[in-house]
Design a protein around this motif. Structure first.
Motif, PDB file in Angstrom:
ATOM      1  N   LEU A  90      31.747   8.888 -51.950  1.00  0.00           N
ATOM      2  CA  LEU A  90      31.799  10.112 -51.160  1.00  0.00           C
ATOM      3  C   LEU A  90      31.716  11.284 -52.126  1.00  0.00           C
ATOM      4  CD1 LEU A  90      32.322  11.793 -48.591  1.00  0.00           C
ATOM      5  CD2 LEU A  90      34.772  11.482 -48.992  1.00  0.00           C
ATOM      6  N   ARG A  91      30.782  12.195 -51.881  1.00  0.00           N
ATOM      7  CA  ARG A  91      30.546  13.318 -52.802  1.00  0.00           C
ATOM      8  C   ARG A  91      30.639  14.624 -52.028  1.00  0.00           C
ATOM      9  NH1 ARG A  91      26.120  16.130 -55.627  1.00  0.00           N
ATOM     10  NH2 ARG A  91      26.564  16.120 -57.872  1.00  0.00           N
ATOM     11  N   ILE A  92      31.500  15.529 -52.495  1.00  0.00           N
ATOM     12  CA  ILE A  92      31.669  16.847 -51.886  1.00  0.00           C
ATOM     13  C   ILE A  92      31.419  17.876 -52.979  1.00  0.00           C
ATOM     14  CG2 ILE A  92      33.232  18.425 -50.704  1.00  0.00           C
ATOM     15  CD1 ILE A  92      34.731  16.018 -49.633  1.00  0.00           C
ATOM     16  N   VAL A  93      30.447  18.755 -52.762  1.00  0.00           N
ATOM     17  CA  VAL A  93      30.104  19.770 -53.760  1.00  0.00           C
ATOM     18  C   VAL A  93      30.837  21.071 -53.457  1.00  0.00           C
ATOM     19  CG1 VAL A  93      27.842  18.725 -54.180  1.00  0.00           C
ATOM     20  CG2 VAL A  93      28.070  20.522 -52.467  1.00  0.00           C
ATOM     21  N   ASN A  94      30.938  21.915 -54.496  1.00  0.00           N
ATOM     22  CA  ASN A  94      31.552  23.243 -54.366  1.00  0.00           C
ATOM     23  C   ASN A  94      32.905  23.151 -53.654  1.00  0.00           C
ATOM     24  OD1 ASN A  94      31.796  26.007 -54.655  1.00  0.00           O
ATOM     25  ND2 ASN A  94      30.599  26.463 -52.817  1.00  0.00           N
TER      26      ASN A  94
END
Length: 1170
Positions: A292-296
């Motif tokens: 799972l990747r969440i940016v900013n």
């Protein structure tokens, strides 16, 4: 509509950026230093290149620079490897004599002048590292089919960290899936293994991005057994362990969480946020939903996240608690510079936030503010400094440092106490162009202390521009929300404060929008026919339009069947491939419009033959309702001939002024048979009508009766009125005369009037006939005149003429540009600035400025003296220009002159500037001498263009085999004073390729190359003897020839006897088992064998040279070289050439064997996956 909204949105963004521009202090005014460029806080350097630590600043006077290293003063003069660039604080460290790691540390730059001191961030300099993989012997891994498996990678820790990927021996990416995937730390996870996972080339690669180095781990062998296949099982997490874990991430960074599960069948992974929803626009799933990747990341992303692994036997959960911390960040941007007049008040703010809450400290000129001299006008309150009643001499630079456990922010903001009258920074007489009904923004950037008040006027300056439709912004910009034609004109912005007033003139031109009046229409056309798409456009006449056609949103095919005209697209001989959507786009410099239509191509269908012809001419022309300026014309149409009439064309002849010439007057639709015609006075009209259908125009009708209109005074005046000078003391007034049709009566002449503009004088009038110009003599040089030309005939004068502006003759300029300065931008580019020549001294229309520059000499003594002068022309009212194509490390001279329509003005004084060093040219020659079996000597000449001081040479060389494949590269660093080198320990009888380039402090230049072959070893050459010259070979050939001759003779004798041998005699005659019998009828050999076991198998073949082909199982290492796998140096780079099978094997097996890839192909393959 959508397109227009996008344009409005773009204009809004431009407006917001336009209005947010910070106040800049002109560089000719006193001001403390401002750091304009510095290296990043975490500065990772390449240990193979010189270290450059940037620090640039501006100020008045120009600041001086100093550095600290690890908190103490860094004495640059004491280190011969470190230099500081001129007029800059940038450090350049030469690492040719010292390792880069010697200069690792924390650096800080200080820029100071008499008004204050600015400091840079702490710049942590570290060299990039790509350490070697530790030596290890990996035992084969044997597992049962169906179990979970983890292949560890454990790459060496590099700086920055390496990028991990798994490949096989052929440099192909190992396939990954929901069952097999790579984790974030680089390990390879198998949820369950299958028999096809057995292989001996699981190889983990690490690519270190800063040095572009790739290293590999020893191959891992995996053998999967299926003796006792495992039963299906519920999911269990391989990573992370346990039922819960925690993770911390910083605000603004990327949050990555992973869950990899084992199980049979392969589990599926899903994610949820326990305390809310996942941020959809910032969330993505990688590695088959396992990551799972969440940016900013923001504070709202904190909370519990749950990953679930599920297969048909059950599910398992893991909860990850995410905490979000924040390094300090600005709430409203860093502190801004403050310019105050004596006696004024002001505030510096340093608003920042972070988690945990950061602490704020202030410094003045780099010294903690509590240790700075006391100032009664200054009061510090947490994140704010309040200034009251400041005075001259209070200028300083204030540093705000905001820090917590996760980082810091440092900003410099100066307080500059000045007393300056206003000035307008926007260029004078600047012209703004805008499309009608769009917003218009007119700049009036100003500076002064106290801050000037801006007032706007238009044209006559009768009143200030305040209120609808004008909006005046705080920075002086005037906005018109919806520009109209009446808003065009001359605008004046006035800047005033208590010390003075300054005004500037600016022009606004509101242009008509570009619009497509006739759009292309949907067409259905038969294959093989032609089709025309029309696209008629209206645009502002002062803008240059460009028509572009697209097909299906792409470029038109390059096909001569497609013909693009100014307002149409024609497609001849239409095919099925021409079907699609065609779009015409009309672009100008300010706007555009577009329209589309579809083309459908159908098969031709046979239709009954129909005769189509041009129409017959109209008949029965009649004139009715006759008036002074109009008449009604009616007619009867002729036969259409199966094609409807589209329109009628009405023409006229003027027998008074232009007998025998017919002119088009008007057109009417084909459904009408009457036309109301507007006429001109003093014309003898005769009319005729033509009809048009799809086949063309008919013949003209018979002419109507003559209709004569009465004479009258002219309705219009001449056009094209202009005034110009051919000498410095005259004014030539010219115009386009009226035609006979426009004269409206006899006795046409012209009343020419002029007077000097801006001078209270009467009009001077003369009458001119039979001419279209008049010369006024004795005028002053280049002054504006108001000019009018009126048409007059025997029946009166035309309307009051419009005033045109003209100028008397020009003379040469009398002044040269002042304050000529050259600013060097890089080794081949400089920018020259000058003060424009006042308009009154130009004495004519300003055409531009001519810049002359030439090489005074080259700083390097080896280059010759050059005197060739180069010229650049900058049209218009320029005050600066670029000088491209300069030679590095050279002293230049430059001067500037103004020119008008008459010619050039005097030249300015010469200014001189030096260009910095650049990379050198290629060495002028590279020759090979003293070539021996294992050594040779290279000699070269220095580059013709040094472009600086040569610091050394780099020699690279590599062997080249017979297939032109390149071997491993060797590299030598050579001193600057060397012009030859001897290379020992080379391979004999081998072709080598050499590359040599020179270096300066700016880097390496292009290389010169050379190839040569080392001499063959005599011992080897002596063994390579031609077999055809050997005695034993010659004897053998002779014996074979003699045996064949004897057999031929025996055969001939037997044929002549005509008898046959009995079988017994034949057997007695051939008791030798090695002798094969011949057939009696044709003397050919027949098969003979005493033993059936010795007979060849049916269908078997024996090579013609008597050797037996080896089977594939007979291959040896000799055929393949020492191992078939590629090899690596210890630094991870490829070495050697992958050898294929031997030549004999290639001959025997043909195309069945394939060669391994070369190192270059291998590297390209690796890079394609990284």
């Amino acid at each position: 509509m959508m397109e227009r909204r996008r344009m409005d949105a773009a204009l809004l963004v431009l407006l917001m950026g336009h209005l947010a521009t910070a106040l800049e202090v002109p560089l000719d005014l006193p001001q403390p230093p401002t750091i304009t460029h510095q290296s990043p806080k975490d500065y990772i350097i390449d240990p193979r290149e010189n270290i450059i630590i940037h620090c640039e600043a501006k100020g008045k006077p120009h600041p001086s620079f100093s550095w600290t290293r690890n908190g103490t003063h860094f004495d640059i003069d004491q280190d011969s490897n470190v230099i500081m660039r001129p007029h800059s604080g940038t450090l350049v460290v030469d690492i040719s004599r010292e390792k880069a790691e010697h200069y690792e540390g924390v650096y800080q730059c200080t820029a100071r002048n008499k008004h204050g001191t600015a400091v840079s961030n702490n710049i942590v300099v570290r060299q990039s590292r790509s350490p070697l993989w530790s030596k290890e012997k990996i035992k084969p891994i044997v597992v049962q089919e169906g179990v979970s498996l983890v292949l560890p990678c454990r790459p060496p820790a590099g700086l920055p960290p390496p990028i991990i990927f798994w490949m096989d021996n052929n440099f192909q990416r190992l396939p990954q899936s929901s069952r097999v995937s790579q984790s974030l730390n680089g390990d390879l996870y198998f949820s369950n293994v299958l028999r096809e996972d057995s292989r001996n080339d699981y190889i983990c690669y690490a690519r270190f991005p800063h040095t572009q180095t790739i290293q590999q781990k020893q191959p891992i062998t995996v053998k999967v057994l299926n003796q006792d296949p495992m039963d299906e099982r519920r999911p269990t997490f391989l990573i992370p362990s346990g039922s819960s874990s925690s993770k911390m991430v910083l605000r603004g960074q990327v949050l990555e969480m992973e869950c990899i599960a084992g199980g049979l069948p392969t589990p599926e992974i899903s994610w949820t946020k326990v305390s809310g929803d996942l941020p959809a626009k910032r969330t993505s799933f990688l590695h088959y939903q396992k990551t799972l990747r969440i940016v900013n990341v923001s504070e709202s992303d904190a909370g519990d996240y749950r990953c679930t692994a599920r297969n048909r036997l059950g599910s398992v959960h893991h909860t990850i608690r995410v905490a979000v911390k924040a390094a300090p960040y600005w709430i409203s941007g860093p502190s801004r510079n403050l310019v105050l007049a004596p006696g004024e008040n002001g505030v510096l703010t340093c608003r920042a936030s972070g988690t945990p809450k950061p602490s704020i400290t202030w410094a003045m000129n780099g010294i903690p503010i509590e240790n700075s001299p006391n100032d009664v006008s200054r009061k510090v309150e947490d994140d704010t400094i309040i200034f009251t009643d400041v005075q001259i001499g209070s200028s300083a630079v204030y540093q705000c440092n905001v820090s917590n456990d996760y980082g810091y922010l440092l900003s410099n903001a100066f307080v500059n106490v000045l007393s300056e009258p206003p000035r307008v920074l926007t260029p004078a007489n600047k012209v703004y162009q805008v499309i009608k009904n769009h917003p218009a923004l007119i700049d009036c950037a100003s500076f002064g202390s106290p801050i000037p008040k801006i007032t706007w006027f238009k044209d006559s300056r009768s009143s200030t521009l305040d209120g609808e439709p004008y909006i005046k912004h705080d920075n002086g910009t005037l906005e018109i929300h919806i520009a109209q034609a009446e808003h065009s004109g001359k605008y004046t912005c006035v800047a005033r404060n208590i010390l003075g007033i300054y005004e500037n003139h600016i022009y606004l031109e509101v242009k008509e929008p570009t619009r497509i009046l006739k759009q292309p229409e949907y067409k259905v056309v038969q294959r093989g026919k032609s089709v025309v798409f029309e696209c008629k456009v209206k645009h502002d006449p002062s803008l240059i339009p460009t028509m572009t056609w697209l097909k299906d949103d792409g470029e038109l095919p390059d096909d001569e069947r497609l013909i693009v005209d100014s307002d149409s697209l024609t497609i001849n001989d239409v095919t099925e491939n021409d079907a699609g959507v065609y779009t015409c786009i009309m672009n100008t410099t300010l706007d555009h419009d577009s329209a589309s239509a579809e083309l459908t191509v159908v098969e031709a269908t046979p239709t009954p033959a129909v005769a189509y012809e041009k129409p017959d001419p109209p008949t029965d022309l009649e004139l009715t309702d006759k008036k002074k300026r109009s008449v009604q014309l009616t007619w009867t149409p002729g036969d259409e001939h199966n094609s409807p009439i589209k329109k009628f064309l009405i023409q006229y002849e003027d027998s008074l002024h232009n007998r025998g010439h017919w002119h088009n007057l008007t057109e009417v639709p084909g459904t009408k048979t009457t036309a109301h015609l507007k006429l001109s006075p003093y014309v003898h009209y005769t009319f005729r009508v033509l009809a048009l259908n799809a086949m063309g125009f008919s013949r003209p009708s018979f002419p109507s009766k003559v209709y004569k209109t009465e004479a009258a005074a002219p309705d219009e005046n001449p056009t094209g009125v202009q005034g110009f000078g051919t000498e410095h003391d005259n004014l030539v007034i010219s115009w386009k005369p009226l035609s006979g049709l426009q004269s409206n009566g006899p006795g046409l002449h012209y009343r020419v009037m002029w007077r000097q503009k801006a001078v209270d004088s009467e009009w001077t009038t003369v009458t001119v006939a039979n001419n279209s110009k008049f010369v006024v003599s004795g005028t002053p040089t280049f002054v504006p005149y108001e000019i009018k030309v009126q048409a007059v005939n025997d029946h009166g004068a035309g309307p009051d003429p419009a005033i045109a502006i003209g100028y008397s003759g020009e003379d040469f300029p009398v002044a040269a540009p002042e304050n000529v300065q050259a600013v060097v931008l890089n080794s081949t580019l400089a920018e020259v600035h000058w003060d424009p020549v006042p308009h009154r001294l130009v004495r004519g229309h300003l055409k531009g400025y001519k810049v002359t520059y030439w090489r005074k000499n080259n700083i390097h003594k080896h280059n010759p003296y050059h005197t060739e002068k180069l010229f650049l022309v900058f049209s218009g009212n320029h005050s600066h220009g670029m000088l491209p194509g300069l030679h590095p490390f050279t002293l230049y001279s430059v001067n500037v002159r103004v020119f008008n329509g008459k010619g050039d003005g005097p030249v300015s004084s010469d200014q001189h500037f030096e260009t910095p060093e650049g990379v050198p040219g290629a060495p002028t020659s590279l020759v090979v001498t003293n070539s021996n079996q294992d050594s040779l000597t290279l000699e070269w000449s220095p580059p013709h263009d040094h472009n600086g001081r040569i610091t050394g040479y780099t020699l690279k060389y590599q062997p080249v085999n017979n297939s032109n494949e390149l071997g491993p590269v060797e590299e030598l660093a050579l001193l600057a004073n060397e012009t030859s080198v001897t290379l020992p320990n080379l391979k004999y009888s081998t072709r080598y390729k050499f590359y040599l380039n020179a270096k300066t402090v700016r880097g390496a230049g292009p290389a010169i190359s050379q190839e040569t072959v080392t001499i063959m070893d005599e011992a080897v050459a002596s063994r390579q003897v031609d077999i055809a010259t050997q005695g034993w070979f010659i004897g053998l050939m002779c014996a074979i020839a003699l045996l064949i001759l004897i057999l031929l003779i025996i055969c001939f004798i037997q044929r002549n006897k005509g008898g046959k041998y009995p079988v017994k005699e034949k057997e007695d005659a051939h008791t030798d088992p090695e002798f094969q019998p011949m057939k009696e009828d044709d003397c050919t050999f027949v098969e003979y064998s005493d033993n059936e076991d010795h007979k060849p198998l049916k269908g078997s073949r024996t090579p013609s040279n008597g050797t037996v082909k080896r089977e594939d199982s007979d291959d040896s290492l000799v055929d393949y070289g020492e191992g078939g796998d590629g090899q690596f140096n210890e630094d991870g780079s490829f070495i050697g050439q992958y050898s294929g099978k031997s030549a004999s094997r290639d001959t025997a097996e043909g195309h069945e064997s394939s060669e391994a890839p070369s190192p270059i192909t291998a590297m390209n393959s690796l890079n394609s996956f990284v």
